[in-house]
Design an enzyme around this catalytic site. Structure first.
Site, PDB file in Angstrom:
ATOM      1  N   CYS A   2       0.811  -1.218   0.000  1.00 34.67           N
ATOM      2  CA  CYS A   2       0.000   0.000   0.000  1.00 34.67           C
ATOM      3  C   CYS A   2       0.843   1.267   0.000  1.00 34.67           C
ATOM      4  O   CYS A   2       1.957   1.284   0.502  1.00 34.67           O
ATOM      5  CB  CYS A   2      -0.874   0.022   1.239  1.00 34.67           C
ATOM      6  SG  CYS A   2      -1.858  -1.450   1.430  1.00 34.67           S
ATOM      7  N   ARG A  27       5.496  -0.503  -6.186  1.00 35.17           N
ATOM      8  CA  ARG A  27       5.488  -1.293  -4.956  1.00 35.17           C
ATOM      9  C   ARG A  27       4.475  -2.436  -4.999  1.00 35.17           C
ATOM     10  O   ARG A  27       4.514  -3.320  -4.150  1.00 35.17           O
ATOM     11  CB  ARG A  27       5.161  -0.391  -3.770  1.00 35.17           C
ATOM     12  CG  ARG A  27       6.232   0.635  -3.496  1.00 35.17           C
ATOM     13  CD  ARG A  27       5.683   1.758  -2.661  1.00 35.17           C
ATOM     14  NE  ARG A  27       5.270   1.281  -1.355  1.00 35.17           N
ATOM     15  CZ  ARG A  27       5.888   1.575  -0.229  1.00 35.17           C
ATOM     16  NH1 ARG A  27       6.939   2.336  -0.250  1.00 35.17           N
ATOM     17  NH2 ARG A  27       5.460   1.127   0.921  1.00 35.17           N
ATOM     18  N   TRP A  80      -2.947  -2.928  -1.531  1.00 33.37           N
ATOM     19  CA  TRP A  80      -2.551  -4.310  -1.790  1.00 33.37           C
ATOM     20  C   TRP A  80      -3.342  -5.128  -0.776  1.00 33.37           C
ATOM     21  O   TRP A  80      -3.124  -5.009   0.436  1.00 33.37           O
ATOM     22  CB  TRP A  80      -1.046  -4.475  -1.592  1.00 33.37           C
ATOM     23  CG  TRP A  80      -0.503  -5.806  -1.973  1.00 33.37           C
ATOM     24  CD1 TRP A  80      -0.445  -6.343  -3.225  1.00 33.37           C
ATOM     25  CD2 TRP A  80       0.095  -6.775  -1.099  1.00 33.37           C
ATOM     26  NE1 TRP A  80       0.158  -7.571  -3.182  1.00 33.37           N
ATOM     27  CE2 TRP A  80       0.495  -7.867  -1.892  1.00 33.37           C
ATOM     28  CE3 TRP A  80       0.343  -6.828   0.267  1.00 33.37           C
ATOM     29  CZ2 TRP A  80       1.125  -9.002  -1.376  1.00 33.37           C
ATOM     30  CZ3 TRP A  80       0.963  -7.952   0.783  1.00 33.37           C
ATOM     31  CH2 TRP A  80       1.336  -9.018  -0.030  1.00 33.37           C
ATOM     32  N   ASN A 105      -2.196   2.451   5.828  1.00 29.75           N
ATOM     33  CA  ASN A 105      -1.246   1.373   5.517  1.00 29.75           C
ATOM     34  C   ASN A 105      -1.052   0.563   6.783  1.00 29.75           C
ATOM     35  O   ASN A 105      -0.999   1.138   7.869  1.00 29.75           O
ATOM     36  CB  ASN A 105       0.118   1.941   5.121  1.00 29.75           C
ATOM     37  CG  ASN A 105       0.147   2.381   3.680  1.00 29.75           C
ATOM     38  OD1 ASN A 105      -0.853   2.282   2.969  1.00 29.75           O
ATOM     39  ND2 ASN A 105       1.293   2.875   3.250  1.00 29.75           N
ATOM     40  N   GLY A 106      -0.888  -0.748   6.640  1.00 32.08           N
ATOM     41  CA  GLY A 106      -0.662  -1.585   7.815  1.00 32.08           C
ATOM     42  C   GLY A 106      -1.835  -2.502   8.077  1.00 32.08           C
ATOM     43  O   GLY A 106      -2.742  -2.627   7.239  1.00 32.08           O
ATOM     44  N   GLU A 488      18.306 -18.414  -5.095  1.00 30.65           N
ATOM     45  CA  GLU A 488      17.916 -17.121  -5.664  1.00 30.65           C
ATOM     46  C   GLU A 488      17.459 -17.305  -7.116  1.00 30.65           C
ATOM     47  O   GLU A 488      16.481 -16.694  -7.552  1.00 30.65           O
ATOM     48  CB  GLU A 488      19.087 -16.128  -5.541  1.00 30.65           C
ATOM     49  CG  GLU A 488      18.867 -14.771  -6.178  1.00 30.65           C
ATOM     50  CD  GLU A 488      17.660 -13.995  -5.671  1.00 30.65           C
ATOM     51  OE1 GLU A 488      17.071 -14.359  -4.649  1.00 30.65           O
ATOM     52  OE2 GLU A 488      17.292 -13.012  -6.344  1.00 30.65           O
ATOM     53  N   GLU A 495       8.958 -16.360  -9.157  1.00 33.45           N
ATOM     54  CA  GLU A 495       8.335 -15.039  -8.998  1.00 33.45           C
ATOM     55  C   GLU A 495       7.752 -14.515 -10.303  1.00 33.45           C
ATOM     56  O   GLU A 495       6.647 -13.996 -10.327  1.00 33.45           O
ATOM     57  CB  GLU A 495       9.378 -14.010  -8.518  1.00 33.45           C
ATOM     58  CG  GLU A 495       9.632 -14.002  -7.034  1.00 33.45           C
ATOM     59  CD  GLU A 495      10.697 -12.985  -6.629  1.00 33.45           C
ATOM     60  OE1 GLU A 495      10.540 -12.368  -5.584  1.00 33.45           O
ATOM     61  OE2 GLU A 495      11.704 -12.817  -7.364  1.00 33.45           O
ATOM     62  N   HIS A 511      18.807 -37.780  -1.698  1.00 36.25           N
ATOM     63  CA  HIS A 511      18.013 -37.992  -0.483  1.00 36.25           C
ATOM     64  C   HIS A 511      16.563 -37.587  -0.673  1.00 36.25           C
ATOM     65  O   HIS A 511      15.866 -37.289   0.302  1.00 36.25           O
ATOM     66  CB  HIS A 511      18.644 -37.224   0.688  1.00 36.25           C
ATOM     67  CG  HIS A 511      20.019 -37.693   1.026  1.00 36.25           C
ATOM     68  ND1 HIS A 511      20.277 -38.958   1.489  1.00 36.25           N
ATOM     69  CD2 HIS A 511      21.232 -37.079   0.905  1.00 36.25           C
ATOM     70  CE1 HIS A 511      21.583 -39.102   1.668  1.00 36.25           C
ATOM     71  NE2 HIS A 511      22.182 -37.975   1.307  1.00 36.25           N
TER      72      HIS A 511
HETATM   73  C1  G6P Z   1       9.363  -8.573  -1.169  1.00 36.26           C
HETATM   74  C2  G6P Z   1       9.975  -8.404  -2.540  1.00 36.26           C
HETATM   75  C3  G6P Z   1      11.268  -9.208  -2.646  1.00 36.26           C
HETATM   76  C4  G6P Z   1      12.217  -8.810  -1.526  1.00 36.26           C
HETATM   77  C5  G6P Z   1      11.566  -8.954  -0.154  1.00 36.26           C
HETATM   78  C6  G6P Z   1      12.420  -8.340   0.945  1.00 36.26           C
HETATM   79  O1  G6P Z   1       8.902  -9.862  -0.998  1.00 36.26           O
HETATM   80  O2  G6P Z   1       9.070  -8.826  -3.535  1.00 36.26           O
HETATM   81  O3  G6P Z   1      11.875  -8.954  -3.893  1.00 36.26           O
HETATM   82  O4  G6P Z   1      13.353  -9.628  -1.590  1.00 36.26           O
HETATM   83  O5  G6P Z   1      10.325  -8.260  -0.143  1.00 36.26           O
HETATM   84  O6  G6P Z   1      12.485  -6.960   0.727  1.00 36.26           O
HETATM   85  P1  G6P Z   1      13.619  -6.014   1.247  1.00 36.26           P
HETATM   86  O7  G6P Z   1      13.227  -4.650   0.763  1.00 36.26           O
HETATM   87  O8  G6P Z   1      13.600  -6.124   2.747  1.00 36.26           O
HETATM   88  O9  G6P Z   1      14.909  -6.485   0.682  1.00 36.26           O
END
Ligand code: G6P
Length: 615
Positions: A2, A27, A80, A105-106, A488, A495, A511
């Site tokens: 948000c 965001r 969101w 927000n929150g 990663e 994603e 395993h």
């Molecule tokens: C969200 C984003 C990720 C990110 C994670 C942590 O899930 O989609 O891409 O790695 O937050 O975010 P930060 O800003 O703390 O690295």
């Protein structure tokens, strides 16, 4: 996640609010809305005009124009969904009666009991959100017009449990924004004869570069000519900070997506991250602040906490910190760390890693950690003005520039870069010889050009990406320090392409996951030139023997040959210490091109947000 924007001015604020929302779009959100206090030209009567839409901010722009909404004071929000599906009703601003509108927000954790309470008072609820309860609560405390908006907000927030950043308007006081912060960031943008509010200063880059960062528990009344702030019942003064570069890099330039642009920016931003931090031969640790060297002297162990991609950077760093600095290092996911009993060894440095510096779980972990007796708290972060940086003892900033693509790329590789620098800094204190430091620093200097070469694999990766587009599952393998790199790589693929991707330490294959391997399962492996190569090759044979299709990203110096069902992609040769950073790049390109082949929304993957400021 948000986003909030608010404005009070002499001029029309509608476009300021809409531009602010656009700047926060990256965001992640599912609906948007605004509320303006409109004055009737003939009668001078005021009323709140609300416009809300599901989907992108452009839809709100169209709807706002159509509704001819205008005003000199207003609030706006991108949502969101957390409570209730994305819908016009659930989108913010939320109203109570004709007079109160607010954005939030929150998450309010006790919203159900508040609803029950308010229903008994005769309030009707039209949405599934937690926020609507706050609007009614404020309305309730106004008691008609008996109490001011400010005092009603002060009373209302006393009852809220959870996290909030709030911005409220009231038609009875049509010249004020009342804002409150607890667990969700808010800033006040200071103008001349006009003032603004936002959850991120980025939203206000077009109108001001001067900001007041509200602190936890602050309440403020923002008018055209004044900003008044209270904390724990007392009026307080907060410093105005000038923030340069309010440009949101919103231009994709010649790239089709922000993600691709950000992948290509990596040589430059890695160089920017190293600039001023290393000389030709050594690390310049004073660059991390005057207190940093003294604090590093006390460190005998390290605890890292982060979320998502940033936590993968922590997992890689563990190997560097333990091998270069010989200091034990533990890595935790922030959402788990904050809820477990922690045993803190004396001399432990607490490190958070975060691109945004606003991730709720990471921030909460930092706040929890501060009570536990760590030697110091260090934030590795990409946003200098973030809550995480401001609340930590010291910081090491990554210089990635703004990252817009939801899937993190350049933030990750700059985090790795600075973490390698940190390992050297700690190593100095535990016996790393100057010659060994110089060798490592010289490797760091080579990094941008090796990454540049790795980007040259684009064409080859684009071709093989087509073979993934009809797949539903995939495995990623790596050994040792390359296991987090495989994690990663798998995270990036899931994603943005929505293909299930699971990462395993290659030695664990037999395993369990080997049972999954058949001729439909693509298996991606990272094979740098290190001592574990022989063992990795043996693991890969286990896959080949089961008919699995292998894609091996191998250091070109190994001369690994492609075979039937084994495709080798030669990665520019690099030292073992740089390999986690270098091998990340082709995996980013792989996920990008698979997503392109599948036609997904690369920069805004479904259900995800760039910055997760709720638990
Ligand atoms: C969200 C984003 C990720 C990110 C994670 C942590 O899930 O989609 O891409 O790695 O937050 O975010 P930060 O800003 O703390 O690295």
């Amino acid at each position: 996640m948000c986003g909030i924007v608010g404005a009070v001015a002499e001029r029309e604020v509608r476009d300021i609010l809409l531009e602010g929302l656009k700047r926060l779009e990256y965001r992640g959100y599912d609906s948007a809305g605004l509320a303006l206090i409109t004055t009737d030209a003939t009668t001078s009567d005021t009323r709140i005009n609300t416009v809300k839409t599901v989907g992108k901010v452009n839809k709100l722009v169209t709807a706002t124009t159509k509704a001819k909404a205008s005003g000199r004071i207003g609030i706006a929000h991108t949502r969101w969904a957390t409570h209730g599906k994305p819908s016009v009703a659930n989108a913010h601003p939320h109203r109570s009666g004709d007079d109160i509108a607010l954005v939030h927000n929150g998450i309010i954790e006790n919203y159900e009991s508040l609803r029950t309470l308010l229903k008994k008072q005769g309030y009707r609820f039209d949405t599934d959100t937690d926020t609507e309860a706050i609007a009614h609560l404020i309305h309730h405390y106004r008691e008609g017009n008996k109490h001011s908006l400010l005092s009603a907000v002060k009373k209302a927030i006393k009852l809220l449990e959870g996290a909030y950043g709030l911005c409220v308007i009231d038609n009875n006081e049509p010249d004020k924004l009342v804002v409150a912060r607890s667990g969700s960031p808010l800033v006040i943008g200071v103008g001349i004869g006009e003032n603004f509010v936002a959850s991120d200063p980025l939203a206000l880059g077009q109108v001001t570069d001067r900001f007041i960062y509200l602190e936890e528990g602050d309440i403020a009344q923002v008018e055209r000519e004044s900003v008044n702030i209270w904390h724990k019942g007392k009026k307080v003064k907060r410093e105005i900070t000038t923030v340069a570069h309010q440009n949101n890099d919103s231009d994709k330039g010649r790239y089709e997506h922000f993600m691709l642009k950000e992948i290509y920016e990596q040589p430059k931003v890695i160089k920017d991250t190293l600039d001023g931090r290393i000389s030709k031969t050594s690390v310049l640790e004073q660059a991390f602040g005057i207190e940093a060297p003294g604090l590093f002297d006390k460190v005998t162990s390290v605890q890292i906490v982060a979320c998502g991609t940033s936590s993968h950077a922590g997992l890689v760093a563990k190997y560097w910190i333990e091998s270069i600095a010989k200091v034990p290092c533990q890595v935790d996911i922030a959402s788990d760390y904050r809820y477990r009993d922690i045993i803190v060894l004396p001399g432990t440095l607490f490190i958070t890693i975060s691109q945004s510096g606003e991730t709720a779980d990471t921030l909460a972990a930092l706040r929890y950690a501060k009570k536990l007796g760590y030697v110091a708290t260090l934030a590795i972060c990409n946003v200098a003005t973030s809550s995480l940086v401001r609340e930590s003892d010291i910081n090491m900033l990554t210089m990635a520039g703004q990252e817009i693509g939801v899937a993190s790329t350049k933030a990750f590789t700059t985090q790795l870069t600075i973490l390698l620098v940190l390992a050297i800094v700690l190593g100095r204190r535990t016996g790393l010889k100057p010659a060994a430091e110089t060798k490592l620093v010289k490797e760091l200097h080579k990094l941008p050009s090796i990454i540049e070469k790795a980007l040259g694999l684009k064409k080859q990766i684009k071709t093989i990406s087509k073979q993934f587009s009809d797949k539903h599952h995939s495995l990623f393998l790596g050994r040792g320090i390359q296991y987090p790199v495989a994690k990663e790589g798998a995270l990036k693929l899931k994603e943005i392409s929505y293909i299930h991707a699971e990462a395993y330490p290659a030695g664990e294959l037999k395993h369990g996951p080997l049972a999954l391997v058949d001729n439909k399962m693509p298996v991606v492996a990272v094979a740098p030139n290190n001592d574990l190569l022989g063992k990795l090759k043996a693991n890969l044979s286990e896959v080949s023997a089961r008919g699995g299709k292998l894609y091996v990203f191998a250091d070109e110096s190994i001369n690994f040959a492609s075979e039937k069902r084994l495709k080798v992609i030669n990665v520019p040769s690099c030292s073992e210490v740089l390999a986690p950073i270098v091998f990340t790049v082709p995996l980013q390109l792989l996920s990008y091109y698979v997503a392109i082949t599948k036609g997904t929304d690369v920069d805004h993957p479904r259900n995800l947000a760039k910055s997760v400021t709720v638990e």
